[in-house]
Design a protein around this motif. Structure first.
Motif, PDB file in Angstrom:
ATOM      1  N   CYS A  26       0.828  -1.215   0.000  1.00 10.13           N
ATOM      2  CA  CYS A  26       0.000   0.000   0.000  1.00 10.13           C
ATOM      3  C   CYS A  26       0.861   1.263   0.000  1.00 10.13           C
ATOM      4  O   CYS A  26       0.531   2.249  -0.669  1.00 10.13           O
ATOM      5  CB  CYS A  26      -0.919  -0.006   1.221  1.00 10.13           C
ATOM      6  SG  CYS A  26      -2.218  -1.260   1.149  1.00 10.13           S
ATOM      7  N   VAL A  29       2.149   1.717  -3.546  1.00  7.08           N
ATOM      8  CA  VAL A  29       1.099   2.211  -4.431  1.00  7.08           C
ATOM      9  C   VAL A  29       0.831   3.692  -4.181  1.00  7.08           C
ATOM     10  O   VAL A  29       0.734   4.497  -5.113  1.00  7.08           O
ATOM     11  CB  VAL A  29      -0.190   1.386  -4.242  1.00  7.08           C
ATOM     12  CG1 VAL A  29      -1.372   2.061  -4.933  1.00  7.08           C
ATOM     13  CG2 VAL A  29       0.001  -0.022  -4.785  1.00  7.08           C
ATOM     14  N   PHE A  74      -8.184   5.049 -12.244  1.00 12.38           N
ATOM     15  CA  PHE A  74      -7.714   3.852 -11.551  1.00 12.38           C
ATOM     16  C   PHE A  74      -6.673   4.195 -10.493  1.00 12.38           C
ATOM     17  O   PHE A  74      -6.582   3.512  -9.471  1.00 12.38           O
ATOM     18  CB  PHE A  74      -7.145   2.848 -12.553  1.00 12.38           C
ATOM     19  CG  PHE A  74      -8.194   2.076 -13.301  1.00 12.38           C
ATOM     20  CD1 PHE A  74      -8.919   1.075 -12.654  1.00 12.38           C
ATOM     21  CD2 PHE A  74      -8.472   2.347 -14.626  1.00 12.38           C
ATOM     22  CE1 PHE A  74      -9.892   0.363 -13.328  1.00 12.38           C
ATOM     23  CE2 PHE A  74      -9.441   1.634 -15.307  1.00 12.38           C
ATOM     24  CZ  PHE A  74     -10.159   0.643 -14.666  1.00 12.38           C
ATOM     25  N   SER A  78      -7.248   3.134  -6.691  1.00 10.86           N
ATOM     26  CA  SER A  78      -6.276   2.271  -6.016  1.00 10.86           C
ATOM     27  C   SER A  78      -5.664   2.961  -4.799  1.00 10.86           C
ATOM     28  O   SER A  78      -5.388   2.310  -3.786  1.00 10.86           O
ATOM     29  CB  SER A  78      -5.174   1.853  -6.992  1.00 10.86           C
ATOM     30  OG  SER A  78      -4.470   2.985  -7.482  1.00 10.86           O
ATOM     31  N   ALA A  82      -5.862   1.559  -1.138  1.00  8.03           N
ATOM     32  CA  ALA A  82      -4.599   1.315  -0.432  1.00  8.03           C
ATOM     33  C   ALA A  82      -4.600   1.976   0.938  1.00  8.03           C
ATOM     34  O   ALA A  82      -4.089   1.424   1.912  1.00  8.03           O
ATOM     35  CB  ALA A  82      -3.428   1.827  -1.263  1.00  8.03           C
ATOM     36  N   THR A 130      -6.988  -3.878  -4.585  1.00  7.99           N
ATOM     37  CA  THR A 130      -6.116  -2.691  -4.599  1.00  7.99           C
ATOM     38  C   THR A 130      -4.984  -2.876  -5.593  1.00  7.99           C
ATOM     39  O   THR A 130      -4.696  -1.995  -6.415  1.00  7.99           O
ATOM     40  CB  THR A 130      -5.545  -2.434  -3.189  1.00  7.99           C
ATOM     41  OG1 THR A 130      -6.618  -2.273  -2.269  1.00  7.99           O
ATOM     42  CG2 THR A 130      -4.676  -1.190  -3.188  1.00  7.99           C
ATOM     43  N   PHE A 133      -6.398  -2.888  -9.339  1.00 10.61           N
ATOM     44  CA  PHE A 133      -6.722  -1.574  -9.891  1.00 10.61           C
ATOM     45  C   PHE A 133      -5.450  -0.787 -10.216  1.00 10.61           C
ATOM     46  O   PHE A 133      -5.392  -0.078 -11.232  1.00 10.61           O
ATOM     47  CB  PHE A 133      -7.601  -0.789  -8.928  1.00 10.61           C
ATOM     48  CG  PHE A 133      -9.014  -1.286  -8.876  1.00 10.61           C
ATOM     49  CD1 PHE A 133      -9.745  -1.487 -10.028  1.00 10.61           C
ATOM     50  CD2 PHE A 133      -9.620  -1.566  -7.661  1.00 10.61           C
ATOM     51  CE1 PHE A 133     -11.049  -1.951  -9.992  1.00 10.61           C
ATOM     52  CE2 PHE A 133     -10.916  -2.031  -7.607  1.00 10.61           C
ATOM     53  CZ  PHE A 133     -11.636  -2.224  -8.768  1.00 10.61           C
ATOM     54  N   PHE A 134      -4.448  -0.899  -9.337  1.00  9.67           N
ATOM     55  CA  PHE A 134      -3.215  -0.183  -9.654  1.00  9.67           C
ATOM     56  C   PHE A 134      -2.492  -0.837 -10.830  1.00  9.67           C
ATOM     57  O   PHE A 134      -1.843  -0.138 -11.617  1.00  9.67           O
ATOM     58  CB  PHE A 134      -2.290  -0.131  -8.440  1.00  9.67           C
ATOM     59  CG  PHE A 134      -1.048   0.675  -8.694  1.00  9.67           C
ATOM     60  CD1 PHE A 134      -1.103   2.067  -8.697  1.00  9.67           C
ATOM     61  CD2 PHE A 134       0.155   0.059  -8.970  1.00  9.67           C
ATOM     62  CE1 PHE A 134       0.033   2.817  -8.966  1.00  9.67           C
ATOM     63  CE2 PHE A 134       1.295   0.803  -9.229  1.00  9.67           C
ATOM     64  CZ  PHE A 134       1.235   2.186  -9.231  1.00  9.67           C
ATOM     65  N   CYS A 137      -3.864   0.666 -13.893  1.00  7.35           N
ATOM     66  CA  CYS A 137      -3.299   2.009 -14.089  1.00  7.35           C
ATOM     67  C   CYS A 137      -1.870   1.920 -14.613  1.00  7.35           C
ATOM     68  O   CYS A 137      -1.495   2.608 -15.569  1.00  7.35           O
ATOM     69  CB  CYS A 137      -3.353   2.763 -12.756  1.00  7.35           C
ATOM     70  SG  CYS A 137      -2.432   4.309 -12.726  1.00  7.35           S
ATOM     71  N   TRP A 167       2.198  -3.564  -6.882  1.00  8.37           N
ATOM     72  CA  TRP A 167       1.227  -4.549  -7.362  1.00  8.37           C
ATOM     73  C   TRP A 167       1.801  -5.959  -7.332  1.00  8.37           C
ATOM     74  O   TRP A 167       1.042  -6.940  -7.200  1.00  8.37           O
ATOM     75  CB  TRP A 167       0.676  -4.185  -8.738  1.00  8.37           C
ATOM     76  CG  TRP A 167       1.612  -4.151  -9.903  1.00  8.37           C
ATOM     77  CD1 TRP A 167       2.116  -3.061 -10.522  1.00  8.37           C
ATOM     78  CD2 TRP A 167       2.120  -5.288 -10.637  1.00  8.37           C
ATOM     79  NE1 TRP A 167       2.912  -3.429 -11.581  1.00  8.37           N
ATOM     80  CE2 TRP A 167       2.921  -4.791 -11.676  1.00  8.37           C
ATOM     81  CE3 TRP A 167       1.955  -6.669 -10.513  1.00  8.37           C
ATOM     82  CZ2 TRP A 167       3.581  -5.630 -12.574  1.00  8.37           C
ATOM     83  CZ3 TRP A 167       2.613  -7.506 -11.402  1.00  8.37           C
ATOM     84  CH2 TRP A 167       3.407  -6.979 -12.420  1.00  8.37           C
TER      85      TRP A 167
END
Length: 235
Positions: A26, A29, A74, A78, A82, A130, A133-134, A137, A167
């Motif tokens: 997290c 991200v 995104f 994310s 996060a 999480t 979605f990242f 992106c 990720w």
């Protein structure tokens, strides 16, 4: 009383390990989303300048392509996930112990439905989306700038690589640790059921005395809580 960072059995060690992986993912991200060092000093929030008309004197105006807009959507999604997931991981790492839900009411409710709630599963449920979605992106940014990246991969900055680390931790390392935990850590529900049955037998054998009810309740509660140290976690 809760004891922070309880690491005295295999289950709690796995819980702490997965929470640590989640926090690192997290943080990676969040750093990647809000820093501009993706490629050549540009980031997710850098708008491309385009000129309108044929007049060279006219000032360039920034425009957002659909791909850049999708990246930003995104990225924000994310980041918010996060933030929430990271706080959840910190709670499970620092505040959750093997005795957190071993109260009479929680035990009775869990046994009635026949299911246990495991923190590691809850972390996986929140952290995996999480990371996904990242990843979307990150992939959109890579696809949009693929020709430039191929020509000069050395221009990739720390935000890009930390995003990849984020990720990878959330979608690769965390599920791997979770699967190992499922293979090595036994289900605590049978032990909890056995401890609860002993608790109820003790309560059933005790005559009702209003004056000693509170003392007996406290003593049996303490005996139940001192049973085999297993933790209940979220599935």
């Amino acid at each position: 009383m809760m004891k922070a960072l309880e690491l005295d059995d295999l289950a709690t060690r796995f819980r702490f390990a997965e929470a640590s992986v989640g926090v690192l993912g997290c943080l990676s991200v969040g750093y990647a989303v809000w820093t501009p060092c993706w490629f050549g000093g540009r980031g997710l929030w850098t708008a491309e300048n385009t000129t309108t008309g044929t007049d060279s004197i006219q000032a360039p105006t920034p425009s957002l392509s659909p791909a850049l807009e999708a990246e930003q959507v995104f990225a924000v999604l994310s980041f918010l996930m996060a933030l929430a997931s990271g706080l959840l991981c910190l709670i499970f790492a620092c505040c959750w112990t093997s005795q957190t839900v071993r109260s009479y009411s929680n035990t009775r409710a869990l046994l009635m439905v026949g299911q246990a709630l495991f923190p590691t599963t809850l972390m996986l449920i929140t952290l995996a989306p999480t990371g996904f979605f990242f990843l979307v992106c990150w992939s959109l940014f890579t696809k949009q700038h693929w020709e430039e990246i191929s020509a000069d991969p050395g221009s990739l900055g720390s935000s890009y690589w930390l995003g990849a680390l984020g990720w990878a931790l959330l979608l690769g390392v965390l599920p791997g640790v979770f699967l190992v935990e499922q293979c090595l850590v036994p289900d605590p529900l049978p032990q909890l059921r056995e401890a609860a049955e002993k608790w109820w037998r003790v309560r059933a054998c005790q005559p009702y005395d209003p004056r000693s009810f509170s003392e007996g309740h406290a003593q049996t509660d303490s005996a139940f809580l001192r049973g085999e140290k297993r933790y209940m976690s979220f599935p």
